[in-house]
Scaffold this motif. Structure first.
Motif, PDB file in Angstrom:
ATOM      1  N   CYS A 125      50.325  62.980  38.976  1.00 40.63           N
ATOM      2  CA  CYS A 125      51.165  61.879  38.503  1.00 40.63           C
ATOM      3  C   CYS A 125      50.372  60.585  38.323  1.00 40.63           C
ATOM      4  O   CYS A 125      50.931  59.500  38.414  1.00 40.63           O
ATOM      5  N   GLY A 126      49.069  60.698  38.056  1.00 40.16           N
ATOM      6  CA  GLY A 126      48.257  59.505  37.903  1.00 40.16           C
ATOM      7  C   GLY A 126      48.726  58.593  36.799  1.00 40.16           C
ATOM      8  O   GLY A 126      48.498  57.385  36.839  1.00 40.16           O
ATOM      9  N   ALA A 127      49.397  59.131  35.776  1.00 40.67           N
ATOM     10  CA  ALA A 127      49.892  58.310  34.671  1.00 40.67           C
ATOM     11  C   ALA A 127      51.290  57.773  34.938  1.00 40.67           C
ATOM     12  O   ALA A 127      51.808  56.981  34.159  1.00 40.67           O
ATOM     13  N   ASP A 128      51.893  58.182  36.027  1.00 38.55           N
ATOM     14  CA  ASP A 128      53.249  57.756  36.338  1.00 38.55           C
ATOM     15  C   ASP A 128      53.253  56.342  36.914  1.00 38.55           C
ATOM     16  O   ASP A 128      52.232  55.821  37.347  1.00 38.55           O
ATOM     17  N   LEU A 129      54.442  55.754  36.955  1.00 41.80           N
ATOM     18  CA  LEU A 129      54.527  54.328  37.225  1.00 41.80           C
ATOM     19  C   LEU A 129      55.700  54.008  38.155  1.00 41.80           C
ATOM     20  O   LEU A 129      56.820  54.494  37.953  1.00 41.80           O
ATOM     21  N   ILE A 130      55.421  53.201  39.170  1.00 42.39           N
ATOM     22  CA  ILE A 130      56.455  52.615  40.014  1.00 42.39           C
ATOM     23  C   ILE A 130      56.432  51.109  39.754  1.00 42.39           C
ATOM     24  O   ILE A 130      55.391  50.468  39.869  1.00 42.39           O
ATOM     25  N   ILE A 131      57.584  50.545  39.405  1.00 40.53           N
ATOM     26  CA  ILE A 131      57.686  49.108  39.136  1.00 40.53           C
ATOM     27  C   ILE A 131      58.752  48.545  40.069  1.00 40.53           C
ATOM     28  O   ILE A 131      59.924  48.902  39.965  1.00 40.53           O
ATOM     29  N   ALA A 132      58.345  47.672  40.966  1.00 40.64           N
ATOM     30  CA  ALA A 132      59.271  47.162  41.974  1.00 40.64           C
ATOM     31  C   ALA A 132      59.375  45.645  41.913  1.00 40.64           C
ATOM     32  O   ALA A 132      58.423  44.956  41.530  1.00 40.64           O
ATOM     33  N   ASP A 133      60.533  45.140  42.296  1.00 38.48           N
ATOM     34  CA  ASP A 133      60.716  43.702  42.439  1.00 38.48           C
ATOM     35  C   ASP A 133      59.685  43.158  43.423  1.00 38.48           C
ATOM     36  O   ASP A 133      59.369  43.778  44.433  1.00 38.48           O
ATOM     37  N   LYS A 134      59.177  41.983  43.140  1.00 32.18           N
ATOM     38  CA  LYS A 134      58.129  41.379  43.961  1.00 32.18           C
ATOM     39  C   LYS A 134      58.544  41.252  45.424  1.00 32.18           C
ATOM     40  O   LYS A 134      57.697  41.311  46.326  1.00 32.18           O
ATOM     41  N   SER A 170      53.737  53.939  29.122  1.00 25.25           N
ATOM     42  CA  SER A 170      53.701  55.157  28.319  1.00 25.25           C
ATOM     43  C   SER A 170      55.070  55.813  28.318  1.00 25.25           C
ATOM     44  O   SER A 170      55.700  55.974  29.367  1.00 25.25           O
ATOM     45  N   ALA A 171      55.518  56.200  27.145  1.00 28.85           N
ATOM     46  CA  ALA A 171      56.839  56.827  27.025  1.00 28.85           C
ATOM     47  C   ALA A 171      56.892  58.182  27.713  1.00 28.85           C
ATOM     48  O   ALA A 171      57.971  58.679  28.044  1.00 28.85           O
ATOM     49  N   SER A 172      55.730  58.795  27.939  1.00 32.72           N
ATOM     50  CA  SER A 172      55.686  60.130  28.545  1.00 32.72           C
ATOM     51  C   SER A 172      55.600  60.076  30.065  1.00 32.72           C
ATOM     52  O   SER A 172      55.615  61.111  30.730  1.00 32.72           O
ATOM     53  N   SER A 173      55.502  58.879  30.635  1.00 34.13           N
ATOM     54  CA  SER A 173      55.349  58.748  32.078  1.00 34.13           C
ATOM     55  C   SER A 173      56.686  58.901  32.798  1.00 34.13           C
ATOM     56  O   SER A 173      57.751  58.628  32.237  1.00 34.13           O
ATOM     57  N   ASN A 174      56.607  59.326  34.048  1.00 35.76           N
ATOM     58  CA  ASN A 174      57.760  59.236  34.938  1.00 35.76           C
ATOM     59  C   ASN A 174      57.756  57.838  35.528  1.00 35.76           C
ATOM     60  O   ASN A 174      56.785  57.430  36.167  1.00 35.76           O
ATOM     61  N   ILE A 175      58.828  57.090  35.324  1.00 30.99           N
ATOM     62  CA  ILE A 175      58.870  55.691  35.753  1.00 30.99           C
ATOM     63  C   ILE A 175      60.047  55.477  36.703  1.00 30.99           C
ATOM     64  O   ILE A 175      61.184  55.853  36.394  1.00 30.99           O
ATOM     65  N   LEU A 176      59.752  54.880  37.834  1.00 30.78           N
ATOM     66  CA  LEU A 176      60.781  54.507  38.802  1.00 30.78           C
ATOM     67  C   LEU A 176      60.802  52.993  38.924  1.00 30.78           C
ATOM     68  O   LEU A 176      59.799  52.372  39.281  1.00 30.78           O
ATOM     69  N   ILE A 177      61.933  52.372  38.604  1.00 31.95           N
ATOM     70  CA  ILE A 177      62.147  50.942  38.817  1.00 31.95           C
ATOM     71  C   ILE A 177      62.875  50.788  40.155  1.00 31.95           C
ATOM     72  O   ILE A 177      63.869  51.480  40.407  1.00 31.95           O
ATOM     73  N   ALA A 178      62.384  49.907  41.002  1.00 35.39           N
ATOM     74  CA  ALA A 178      62.955  49.791  42.347  1.00 35.39           C
ATOM     75  C   ALA A 178      63.307  48.349  42.676  1.00 35.39           C
ATOM     76  O   ALA A 178      62.561  47.422  42.348  1.00 35.39           O
ATOM     77  N   THR A 179      64.436  48.175  43.323  1.00 31.87           N
ATOM     78  CA  THR A 179      64.882  46.849  43.736  1.00 31.87           C
ATOM     79  C   THR A 179      65.716  46.972  44.994  1.00 31.87           C
ATOM     80  O   THR A 179      66.179  48.064  45.348  1.00 31.87           O
ATOM     81  N   GLU A 180      65.902  45.864  45.687  1.00 33.14           N
ATOM     82  CA  GLU A 180      66.902  45.809  46.743  1.00 33.14           C
ATOM     83  C   GLU A 180      68.227  45.363  46.126  1.00 33.14           C
ATOM     84  O   GLU A 180      68.242  44.661  45.113  1.00 33.14           O
TER      85      GLU A 180
END
Length: 394
Positions: A125-134, A170-180
């Motif tokens: 999953c090196g191309a995958d992405l986790i994007i979280a609130d600061k 990347s449109a092909s990535s698994n992306i998780l957006i995370a927030t509280e």
């Protein structure tokens, strides 16, 4: 000498006024706590509704202990999964309109399990992405940093910044957006409906850590997904804890049949941990059912409104929070400690929160309100804050 850095690190913490220490509390009554023989009004507890000292929940603990004993004896996949755990999971899944729910011993373990299972090193999953609130909780940050996915942060509650990051993903990535749902140190809420829309637009998943919203928000106290009527498709991963408003301990993850089965099979924090005691699960379900009565939640909202009104009249600057978490920013660690100590002299317990728990320059008193507080308690808090702040140089 091995590990010489320990002495240096501890010395630096003391010099920077960032030293942490524990206080042993004796049993108190209602919002009162006893520390070293002195009594204080407690404004630092996450027991927002008073269920931790509720006779109803206490009796449920006793009943659970009588039926199941004091421990669970094994991990959930061995012999640690009982009818009490099953009933709690089933009740939550139905109430939250999710396929399934999975119980964890803590929110910290649940957040780590989510990150490490969804982005395991053996999943390429090196191309995958986790994007979280600061400002997301440290437990999620640690989990995200320990897996293979690329980890990025968007500015706090800044959906424009999030969109900019998503546009380059990347449109092909698994992306998780995370927030509280409700941020633990600022007390403000995430724009979860807008975040859900962004996630769906980019074929990503949204995860909400609702530790401080669950039990308090929504018509039945089920948190931000109930408050905003967000479906499982809109919030595929929901995590919340029982140790705040519910008044017990532990946590859960709610989601699809496939997500829960995946965590059961690949979530190391679930597989290799002894299950929470069945008596705890029994008491937790009792507390959740008791909270269907809105009385305590309405009383909490009354106390929040009262505090904000009195603080405004007293010119005490507050952050933009309508929740039980009402931070008073004082700017630096030393002043935060000084104000906290002056409050203790006035019979108020309000903990100073300092860097690195919060960003530098935003050291604060983290005031938390509860349905247990009486009207005169709120007045006493505001009077004490006004005195302590005015007597502490900037």
């Amino acid at each position: 000498m091995a590990f010489e850095f320990i002495v240096e690190a501890l010395l630096a913490r003391k010099q920077d006024k960032l030293w942490r220490k524990r206080h042993s509390l004796s049993p108190g009554v209602g919002p009162l706590i006893e520390v070293d023989g002195q009594h204080f009004l407690n404004f630092s507890s996450n027991d927002y509704l008073g269920f931790a000292s509720s006779q109803t929940v206490a009796q449920a603990w006793v009943d659970g202990l009588s039926e199941y004993g004091s421990g669970s004896g094994a991990s959930p996949l061995v012999t640690g999964f009982t009818q009490a755990h099953l009933e709690l999971e089933a009740h939550l899944a139905k109430a939250l309109k999710r396929d399934r729910v999975l119980l964890f011993n803590s929110g910290f373990a649940a957040n780590q399990a989510i990150c490490q299972a969804l982005f395991a090193r053996n999943n390429n999953c090196g191309a995958d992405l986790i994007i979280a609130d600061k400002l997301i909780h440290a437990s999620f940050v640690d989990g995200a940093q320990s897996c293979q996915a690329t980890f990025k942060r968007f500015k706090h509650n800044d959906t424009h910044h999030l969109n900019d990051i998503m546009a380059r993903a990347s449109a092909s990535s698994n992306i998780l957006i995370a927030t509280e749902g409700v941020f633990s140190m600022d007390g403000d809420q995430a724009p979860v409906a807008e975040l859900a829309h962004i996630a769906q637009d980019h074929n990503a998943w949204l995860m909400v850590d609702d530790a401080h919203g669950f039990g308090v928000l929504g018509n039945s106290g089920l948190g931000v997904v109930e408050q905003h009527n967000l479906s499982q498709n809109q919030v595929p991963v929901l995590m919340a804890t029982f140790g705040k408003a519910i008044g017990t301990a532990g946590a859960f993850v709610a989601g699809s049949e496939q997500l829960i089965d995946y965590l059961i099979n690949f979530g190391r924090h679930y597989i290799y941990s002894t299950s929470m005691p069945a008596a705890q699960a029994h008491a937790t379900l009792s507390s959740i059912k008791a909270n269907e009565n809105p009385q305590k939640r309405r009383l909490l909202q009354t106390r929040i409104a009262q505090f904000k009104h009195l603080a405004d009249k007293a010119n005490i600057p507050l952050m933009a929070s309508d929740t039980a978490i009402q931070p008073v920013i004082v700017g630096n660690a030393e002043r935060a400690l000084s104000i906290s100590e002056k409050l203790k002299q006035l019979g108020i317990w309000a903990t100073a929160i300092r860097y690195p728990t919060v960003p530098k320059g935003t050291d604060r008193l983290r005031v938390t309100l509860s349905a247990m507080h009486e009207e005169q308690d709120i007045s006493a808090l505001v009077d004490a804050l006004q005195i302590a702040i005015s007597q502490t140089p900037k």
